[in-house]
Write a protein that holds these residues in place. Structure first.
Motif, mmCIF file in Angstrom:
data_model
loop_
_atom_site.group_PDB
_atom_site.id
_atom_site.type_symbol
_atom_site.label_atom_id
_atom_site.label_comp_id
_atom_site.label_asym_id
_atom_site.label_seq_id
_atom_site.Cartn_x
_atom_site.Cartn_y
_atom_site.Cartn_z
ATOM 1 N N GLY A 48 0.811 -1.223 0.040
ATOM 2 C CA GLY A 48 0.105 -0.024 -0.124
ATOM 3 C C GLY A 48 0.856 1.405 0.418
ATOM 4 O O GLY A 48 2.539 1.202 -0.150
ATOM 5 N N THR A 49 0.352 2.491 -0.338
ATOM 6 C CA THR A 49 0.758 3.865 0.023
ATOM 7 C C THR A 49 0.193 4.901 0.563
ATOM 8 O O THR A 49 -0.852 4.844 1.079
ATOM 9 N N ARG A 50 0.588 5.805 0.102
ATOM 10 C CA ARG A 50 0.075 6.537 1.260
ATOM 11 C C ARG A 50 -0.594 7.979 -0.535
ATOM 12 O O ARG A 50 0.363 7.759 -1.259
ATOM 13 N N MET A 51 -1.867 8.451 -0.021
ATOM 14 C CA MET A 51 -2.799 8.956 -1.459
ATOM 15 C C MET A 51 -3.020 10.162 -1.144
ATOM 16 O O MET A 51 -3.352 10.775 0.054
ATOM 17 N N TYR A 52 -3.040 11.343 -2.377
ATOM 18 C CA TYR A 52 -2.685 13.097 -1.950
ATOM 19 C C TYR A 52 -4.683 12.624 -2.479
ATOM 20 O O TYR A 52 -4.489 12.316 -3.857
ATOM 21 N N ASN A 53 -4.999 13.484 -1.456
ATOM 22 C CA ASN A 53 -6.584 14.060 -2.042
ATOM 23 C C ASN A 53 -6.659 15.516 -2.109
ATOM 24 O O ASN A 53 -6.431 16.609 -1.337
ATOM 25 N N GLN A 54 -6.950 15.848 -3.434
ATOM 26 C CA GLN A 54 -6.981 17.718 -3.784
ATOM 27 C C GLN A 54 -7.864 18.191 -3.046
ATOM 28 O O GLN A 54 -7.788 19.381 -3.029
ATOM 29 N N LYS A 55 -8.659 16.874 -3.481
ATOM 30 C CA LYS A 55 -10.278 17.840 -2.826
ATOM 31 C C LYS A 55 -9.964 18.716 -1.254
ATOM 32 O O LYS A 55 -10.401 19.883 -1.259
ATOM 33 N N THR A 56 -9.601 17.741 -0.374
ATOM 34 C CA THR A 56 -9.210 17.932 1.076
ATOM 35 C C THR A 56 -8.319 18.618 1.140
ATOM 36 O O THR A 56 -8.074 18.941 2.637
ATOM 37 N N GLY A 57 -7.032 17.981 0.419
ATOM 38 C CA GLY A 57 -5.515 18.291 1.218
ATOM 39 C C GLY A 57 -4.321 17.767 1.837
ATOM 40 O O GLY A 57 -3.811 18.235 2.779
ATOM 41 N N GLU A 58 -5.916 16.546 1.602
ATOM 42 C CA GLU A 58 -4.809 15.227 2.849
ATOM 43 C C GLU A 58 -4.030 14.643 2.404
ATOM 44 O O GLU A 58 -5.055 13.489 1.449
ATOM 45 N N PHE A 59 -3.307 13.569 3.536
ATOM 46 C CA PHE A 59 -2.970 12.770 2.887
ATOM 47 C C PHE A 59 -3.707 11.118 3.668
ATOM 48 O O PHE A 59 -4.530 11.650 4.940
ATOM 49 N N SER A 60 -4.242 10.272 2.911
ATOM 50 C CA SER A 60 -5.039 9.004 2.884
ATOM 51 C C SER A 60 -4.111 7.847 2.877
ATOM 52 O O SER A 60 -3.862 7.807 1.855
ATOM 53 N N THR A 61 -4.269 7.002 3.653
ATOM 54 C CA THR A 61 -3.488 5.565 3.939
ATOM 55 C C THR A 61 -3.954 4.291 2.837
ATOM 56 O O THR A 61 -5.257 4.253 2.847
ATOM 57 N N SER A 62 -3.672 3.895 1.438
ATOM 58 C CA SER A 62 -4.051 2.877 0.875
ATOM 59 C C SER A 62 -3.552 1.650 1.188
ATOM 60 O O SER A 62 -2.867 1.160 1.074
ATOM 61 N N LEU A 63 -4.423 0.518 1.756
ATOM 62 C CA LEU A 63 -4.243 -0.780 1.536
ATOM 63 C C LEU A 63 -3.680 -1.058 1.012
ATOM 64 O O LEU A 63 -4.624 -1.502 -0.196
ATOM 65 N N GLY A 64 -2.146 -2.340 0.564
ATOM 66 C CA GLY A 64 -2.129 -2.850 -0.272
ATOM 67 C C GLY A 64 -2.919 -4.073 -0.296
ATOM 68 O O GLY A 64 -4.136 -4.181 0.870
ATOM 69 N N PRO A 65 -2.564 -5.753 -0.846
ATOM 70 C CA PRO A 65 -3.873 -6.708 -0.955
ATOM 71 C C PRO A 65 -2.677 -7.791 0.022
ATOM 72 O O PRO A 65 -3.512 -8.642 0.356
ATOM 73 N N VAL A 66 -2.276 -7.234 1.052
ATOM 74 C CA VAL A 66 -1.248 -8.046 1.565
ATOM 75 C C VAL A 66 -2.403 -7.530 2.691
ATOM 76 O O VAL A 66 -1.781 -8.743 3.881
#
Length: 338
Positions: free
Chosen positions: A90-108
């Motif tokens: 997984g990785t950290r994703m940047y949300n342009q609308k909120t201006g915040e980062f969220s964590t997207s968990l991977g298939p593990v």
């Protein structure tokens, strides 16, 4: 202090539940009894499995069916040279609308993970599995995320094709509890496989839950291992590192690097799980000898002399086991069972 042995009623209940799980899996998967037993051992002992076999031997089908029987989640990752570590953990994703980062968990983040053709990804991708296989957690941008419990990684390798493959790092290979070799089915089994392929698909029934499996894993730790059997496991592993000390001087040129202490631990834990599957609250010597080759074969680094002589890890392990005798059955095992 010795752990309290499991009760006879508990042994029978465990064996019955695991038989029900195996029965459901075998309604779909034909043959491969040894492979299925090793999968169950890995599940109970909380280990991971490295499977080597040609394509089409129901490796994926086995894990997917098993996930259905225990009502757990299942995910499959096809390893390719263009994968990156974030594709797994997984990785950290940047949300342009909120201006915040969220964590997207991977298939593990699943109960049963199938890493298909794991040797087709480069070392940086394979190393992404090191933390999750050992610690059952993933660290993303400084934050730790636990994977679901129970958690089992089953990785496959194709022994035929070597073009476009990468050797697994030793640190990762050592994290696999066992390496199992599976072969083609018999003609009778293949006939049944063809029959089932032409018939209506079988609906697998859930016979257990992940909570029940977690309870069985805790009970597995209470299976009694006699000190003489632990000493036997230590001697087997030590003989792979210093063959000359165990009157195996002729094997020294063939082994470049022996097994790590993790092999001793896996041999003991695997024997506990196998004894539990067989309805016992104590380990017998045959539980360890049955698993020795599967636990050790991928942990031996062979020298060029061994390759030139046409020797493989199994042949060397067989010679070591012939020289290091298993202990006699301790009599008080039967007394504990009674």
């Amino acid at each position: 202090m010795e752990p309290t042995p499991l009760t006879t009623a508990s042994n029978a209940a465990t064996a019955t539940l695991m038989e029900q799980v195996l029965y459901e899996v075998k309604r779909v998967v034909v043959g491969q009894d040894r492979f299925l037993e090793r999968v169950m051992v890995a599940m109970l002992a909380q280990g991971h499995l490295l499977v080597e076999g040609v394509p089409g031997l129901a490796k994926t089908l086995t894990v997917k069916t098993l996930a259905s029987t225990i009502q757990g989640s299942f995910k499959r990752i096809q390893f390719t040279p263009d994968l990156v570590p974030a594709d797994l953990v997984g990785t950290r994703m940047y949300n342009q609308k909120t201006g915040e980062f969220s964590t997207s968990l991977g298939p593990v983040f699943t109960h049963l993970l199938l890493a298909d053709e794991i040797n087709r990804a480069p070392a940086k991708v394979q190393s992404a599995l090191l933390e999750v296989m050992q610690e059952r957690q993933v660290t993303i941008a400084g934050e730790t995320h636990k994977v679901p419990s129970p958690f089992l990684v089953m990785a496959t390798q194709n022994p035929i094709e070597t073009e476009g493959t990468y050797a697994l790092p030793e640190a990762q290979v050592d994290r696999f509890m066992m390496k199992v070799l599976i072969d083609y089915p018999t003609e009778e089994e293949e006939f049944v496989i063809a029959q089932r392929a032409l018939a209506k698909p079988v609906q697998v029934l859930p016979v257990a839950t992940t909570a029940q499996l977690a309870t069985l894993q805790a009970e597995c730790r209470e299976v009694y291992v006699d000190p003489s059997l632990l000493q036997y496991a230590v001697k087997l592993v030590a003989a792979t590192r210093a063959p000359a000390r165990h009157d195996l001087k002729d094997l020294a040129p063939f082994i470049a690097c022996g097994a790590s202490p993790r092999a001793t631990i896996c041999l003991a834990e695997g024997a506990q799980a196998l004894a539990m599957l067989r309805g016992r609250s104590y380990v017998l010597p045959e539980d360890m000898t049955d698993l020795a080759a599967d636990v050790l074969r991928h942990r031996l680094s062979l020298s060029y002399e061994a390759l030139a002589e046409g020797l493989d890890a199994d042949a060397l392990i067989a010679r070591i086991m012939a020289k290091v005798p298993a202990p006699a059955k301790p009599l008080h095992h039967e007394q504990k069972a009674a």
